[in-house]
Design an enzyme around this catalytic site. Structure first.
Site, PDB file in Angstrom:
ATOM      1  CB  THR A   1      31.613  26.957  35.290  1.00  0.00           C
ATOM      2  OG1 THR A   1      32.393  26.882  34.027  1.00  0.00           O
ATOM      3  CG2 THR A   1      31.035  27.479  35.620  1.00  0.00           C
TER       4      THR A   1
ATOM      5  CB  ALA B   1      34.125  24.538  31.677  1.00  0.00           C
ATOM      6  CB  CYS B   2      36.474  28.983  34.107  1.00  0.00           C
ATOM      7  SG  CYS B   2      37.666  28.385  35.606  1.00  0.00           S
ATOM      8  N   GLY B   3      38.760  29.203  32.435  1.00  0.00           N
ATOM      9  CA  GLY B   3      39.953  28.871  31.348  1.00  0.00           C
ATOM     10  C   GLY B   3      40.424  30.633  31.529  1.00  0.00           C
TER      11      GLY B   3
ATOM     12  CD  GLU C   1      42.225  28.699  36.128  1.00  0.00           C
ATOM     13  OE1 GLU C   1      41.881  29.464  36.805  1.00  0.00           O
ATOM     14  OE2 GLU C   1      41.384  28.685  35.482  1.00  0.00           O
TER      15      GLU C   1
END
Length: 281
Positions: free
Chosen positions: A117, A119-121, A224
């Site tokens: 998403t 907000a991924c990491g 990331e």
């Protein structure tokens, strides 16, 4: 050919102000899934929520930053899906990437990206070790920039954010030279996607590695974000908000200058202070 859907979507909103309510048309940033597929071997390597536009750059930048491809010649073709079994507009939410014959790829590290998403990491010290194993080099010192150049970056980014100005809902990543001249900018609902588009554009035009420029991202700098900049050899990474602890650890480990809370005439330097020349006039 019918184009992929646009970066903005019209919607009706009700504005509440001082107890009064009024209706008007508004625009929001479009968010749709993008599936990145390899043609051979046939496999989906990632699904990410993104803002349509520069999809081929996004795919190329993602594959480069993840180490799947290293050279421009590793990618033979990028195209939208033409599978008749896929419905209409959804074909423009699938990108097929054809790699050069005989290219050996390791797809195991991509498993964490099967669904991401905005907000991924990723986290964990094992991630730092993995970057060493991939052969990511320590970025050499040498170039310096003045604080005034760093100060000037956010306003240039804000001025260049075409879609943000009409929706207020997009992140951006921008590339600057050491004189603070804006070279390119990409927007997306996800910071990592905007950066993939930026790096992908440089990859597809044979402009990597980025040994001189500065990258500025809206929002915070995560592990990331810094990892993607590392793979493109970006020496100075700036963000308008805070970095994460692992982003700081990664920047320190690989010799990246990491700047955060860049707003107005103020910023914090978390690593690589030697690249900011406070005596330069």
């Amino acid at each position: 050919m019918k184009m992929a859907m646009g970066s903005k979507t019209k919607t009706r909103v009700w504005v509440v102000e001082k107890g009064n309510v009024r209706s008007r048309q508004d625009q929001v940033a479009t968010e749709e899934p993008l599936e990145i597929r390899l043609v051979s071997p046939p496999q989906t390597v990632a699904v990410t929520m993104r803002t349509p536009g520069a999809d081929f750059e996004l795919a190329a930048g993602f594959l480069y930053s993840e180490g799947v491809v290293r050279d421009r010649d590793d990618i033979q073709q990028i195209s939208y899906c033409v599978d008749p079994d896929v419905d209409g507009e959804q074909r423009y939410n699938i990108v097929n990437v054809k790699l050069r014959p005989g290219l050996s790829v390791n797809l195991q590290p991509l498993e964490r990206h099967f669904f991401t998403t905005s907000a991924c990491g990723v986290c964990g010290k094992a991630s730092l070790e993995a970057l060493h194993l991939r052969g990511c080099p320590i970025i050499s010192a040498g170039l310096t920039v003045s604080p005034d150049i760093i100060y000037s970056l956010p306003e240039q980014l804000h001025t260049a954010q075409r879609v943000f100005s009409s929706t207020g809902g997009l992140h951006a990543a921008a590339l600057f030279d050491t004189q603070g001249t804006l070279l390119s900018v990409r927007e997306d609902v996800g910071r990592h996607n905007a950066l993939d588009k930026l790096i992908g554009a440089a990859f597809l035009s044979n402009q990597l590695p980025l040994t001189n420029p500065i990258v500025l991202v809206s929002g915070r700098s995560s592990f990331e974000i810094v990892q993607k900049c590392l793979t493109a050899s970006v020496p100075i990474v700036c963000a308008v908000s805070a970095p994460s602890s692992l982003a700081v650890a990664l920047a320190r480990e690989f010799g990246i200058t990491l700047v955060g809370f860049l707003r107005g005439k103020r910023f914090n330097i978390y690593t690589g202070k030697e690249r900011i020349d406070f005596e330069e006039k």
